[in-house]
Design a protein around this motif. Sequence first.
Motif, short mmCIF file in Angstrom:
data_model
loop_
_atom_site.label_atom_id
_atom_site.label_comp_id
_atom_site.label_asym_id
_atom_site.label_seq_id
_atom_site.Cartn_x
_atom_site.Cartn_y
_atom_site.Cartn_z
N ALA A 185 0.85 -1.32 0.02
CA ALA A 185 0.06 0.05 0.13
C ALA A 185 0.86 1.44 0.06
O ALA A 185 0.53 2.34 -0.81
CB ALA A 185 -1.11 -0.04 1.30
N ILE A 186 1.98 1.07 0.59
CA ILE A 186 2.80 2.42 0.94
C ILE A 186 3.52 2.70 -0.57
O ILE A 186 3.49 3.86 -0.93
CB ILE A 186 3.87 2.17 2.20
CG1 ILE A 186 3.29 2.38 3.48
CG2 ILE A 186 4.77 3.34 1.88
CD1 ILE A 186 4.16 1.95 4.39
N MET A 187 3.81 1.49 -1.07
CA MET A 187 4.63 1.78 -2.26
C MET A 187 3.83 2.45 -3.53
O MET A 187 4.05 3.09 -4.15
CB MET A 187 5.14 0.36 -2.83
CG MET A 187 6.56 -0.09 -1.86
SD MET A 187 7.50 -1.03 -2.86
CE MET A 187 7.96 0.16 -4.08
N VAL A 188 2.33 1.53 -3.37
CA VAL A 188 1.40 2.09 -4.47
C VAL A 188 1.16 3.65 -4.56
O VAL A 188 1.28 4.27 -5.32
CB VAL A 188 0.29 1.18 -4.19
CG1 VAL A 188 -0.93 1.97 -5.39
CG2 VAL A 188 0.20 -0.07 -4.76
N VAL A 189 1.17 4.07 -3.17
CA VAL A 189 0.61 5.59 -2.97
C VAL A 189 2.02 6.45 -3.10
O VAL A 189 1.93 7.18 -4.04
CB VAL A 189 0.34 5.71 -1.72
CG1 VAL A 189 0.39 7.45 -1.10
CG2 VAL A 189 -0.68 5.25 -1.08
N VAL A 190 3.34 5.99 -3.03
CA VAL A 190 4.36 6.50 -3.47
C VAL A 190 4.64 6.68 -4.77
O VAL A 190 4.93 7.65 -5.25
CB VAL A 190 5.78 6.06 -2.69
CG1 VAL A 190 6.81 6.78 -3.08
CG2 VAL A 190 5.69 6.07 -1.12
N THR A 192 2.47 6.21 -7.22
CA THR A 192 1.43 7.02 -7.77
C THR A 192 1.81 8.44 -7.57
O THR A 192 1.59 9.44 -8.61
CB THR A 192 -0.16 6.58 -7.35
OG1 THR A 192 -0.28 5.50 -7.22
CG2 THR A 192 -1.10 7.60 -8.17
N ALA A 193 2.11 8.77 -6.45
CA ALA A 193 2.48 10.39 -5.89
C ALA A 193 3.76 10.92 -6.93
O ALA A 193 3.55 11.93 -7.66
CB ALA A 193 2.82 10.46 -4.66
N SER A 194 4.73 10.10 -7.22
CA SER A 194 5.76 10.31 -7.89
C SER A 194 5.35 10.57 -9.61
O SER A 194 5.85 11.48 -10.21
CB SER A 194 7.07 9.53 -7.95
OG SER A 194 6.55 8.18 -8.51
N GLN A 195 4.51 9.80 -9.88
CA GLN A 195 3.88 9.75 -11.37
C GLN A 195 3.08 11.09 -11.47
O GLN A 195 3.42 11.83 -12.43
CB GLN A 195 3.10 8.62 -11.51
CG GLN A 195 2.52 8.43 -13.00
CD GLN A 195 3.50 7.66 -13.73
OE1 GLN A 195 4.09 6.48 -13.16
NE2 GLN A 195 3.46 7.81 -15.05
N PHE A 231 -3.66 3.96 -11.64
CA PHE A 231 -2.71 3.43 -11.09
C PHE A 231 -2.84 2.92 -9.55
O PHE A 231 -2.30 1.97 -9.49
CB PHE A 231 -1.52 4.38 -10.71
CG PHE A 231 -0.77 4.61 -12.28
CD1 PHE A 231 0.25 3.80 -12.98
CD2 PHE A 231 -0.66 5.92 -12.78
CE1 PHE A 231 0.74 3.86 -13.94
CE2 PHE A 231 0.02 6.42 -13.83
CZ PHE A 231 0.68 4.96 -14.64
N LEU A 232 -3.54 3.67 -8.84
CA LEU A 232 -3.90 3.12 -7.70
C LEU A 232 -4.52 1.74 -7.44
O LEU A 232 -4.49 1.00 -6.99
CB LEU A 232 -4.76 4.08 -7.06
CG LEU A 232 -4.42 4.77 -5.60
CD1 LEU A 232 -3.33 4.89 -5.32
CD2 LEU A 232 -5.62 5.70 -5.19
N PHE A 233 -5.59 1.60 -8.31
CA PHE A 233 -6.16 0.41 -8.72
C PHE A 233 -5.25 -0.72 -9.19
O PHE A 233 -5.26 -1.60 -8.60
CB PHE A 233 -7.46 0.52 -9.38
CG PHE A 233 -8.48 1.42 -8.51
CD1 PHE A 233 -8.97 0.83 -7.41
CD2 PHE A 233 -8.87 2.38 -9.00
CE1 PHE A 233 -9.92 1.42 -6.30
CE2 PHE A 233 -9.72 3.10 -8.17
CZ PHE A 233 -10.54 2.67 -6.96
N SER A 234 -4.69 -0.40 -10.40
CA SER A 234 -3.87 -1.54 -10.98
C SER A 234 -2.74 -1.78 -10.08
O SER A 234 -2.23 -2.93 -9.97
CB SER A 234 -3.48 -0.95 -12.38
OG SER A 234 -2.59 0.00 -12.42
#
Lengths: 346, 102
Positions: A185-190, A192-195, A231-234
């Motif tokens: 979860a942390i990685m997905v958020v980070v 997505t944020a960077s993108q 991105f969040l979902f995939s």
Amino acid sequence: MDFLGTILWPLKWVVELLLVSWHWLLTFFGMDSAAGITWVLSIVGLVLVVRTALIPLFVKQIKNQRRMMEVAPQLKKIQDKYKGKRDQLSREAMSRETMALYKNTGTNPLGSCLPLLVQMPIFFSLFSVLNGAQNSKAGVGPLNATLAKEFGEARLFGGAPLHSSFQSAMNDPAGPQVLVMIIAAIMVVVMTASQFITQLQIVSKNMSDETKASPMFKQQRILLYILPFVFLFSGFAFPLGVMFYWLTTNIWTMVQQFIIIRNMPMPGSEAAREREARLARKGKLEPKSDSATIVVEERKPVQRQQPMGKNRAKKAGGTPQQPGGTAQQPKKNDDGSGASNNTPRK
Amino acid sequence: MIVLDTLLLVPRNIGLAILMLYRRWISPLYGDVCRYYPSCSAYTLGSIQQRGLLLGSLRGGIRILRCNPWAAGGIDDVPPKKHFRYTTTTRGFVVASTQRKG
């Protein structure tokens, strides 16, 4: 082997070679061969090599963009010509003229399409190698079955194997793996944020005002806010190892983009204005390219010659006329209504 | 004849629809990239309209190869086909002409 697999075979081979080489190097320096961190660092190393190999293209683009400062005045002329015109025909005419200008001056700032298309297979092969390795499947070349198994089983923080994703952890038969879920979860958020930040930098700062006026721009803005959700979902379906690859790439792109936008902004964009302000504050406007721009801009508001009535012109007779553009002015003003207003009556 | 033409035009219209979706939703993500005018996707779109899915895609592919970092770029329009016997709609799809000469 399927069609796509055949095309990607050489790329996959290279990707595996890089991955295994990094892993070998890291274990050589005393890291634990089966540890999660060793394999994560191998993925980071792989990204570094791939992106470093693409640096020449990046440098070429920067050089082109620097040359573009020289044609900025001409570019501005075109942009002024179509200022406020938003119908499709004028927009097309504008991009047509802009392209012709780039070609004639040999300063094309655009990156070209081919590299985009080449990068896609690289990404796919990286993905399939990593994805296969997560499932302990032997690769096509240097990544043999033993290494692949080690890679897939490598654990982060003692409990999160690189092959598991948020989804697989949640549906684990032995109950949900909380540690994996937290990390994912942390990685997905980070990620997505960077993108998002990278895209936002481009859209909000590095586009000329004229581009911002186009209908395409609105579209881009909407996509900018929709895409993070995609991105969040995939992202929840990606194995941890793939996410580390993606995150590293994103960070690299972000920094690279930041450097470009700060130092070689698109003329007429907000970033360009910020850069000029920054240079002016430091009291050193760039000696060559910037002064060229200023000279051209200063030449424009030539002091308007006072129009003369016919009589006065005759009286003045031999007054030396200023050379250059002003020579035409009396002719223009002779019959214009503005001229008669300004002419001092006698 | 019109029925046959419409059938013949199915592949190219499917190709056109895919390209239009790409241009609408994916292409804006990259921002301005192409070194040519019209852009590679617009060029491919035009070529497929003019020459069908296979030949049009081939021309588009060659154009993408030309659109490399060493190309000068500039204006590069789709060469029009001499005897184009269909009609292009305002949305960009190709349909059979209703009035045909001889």
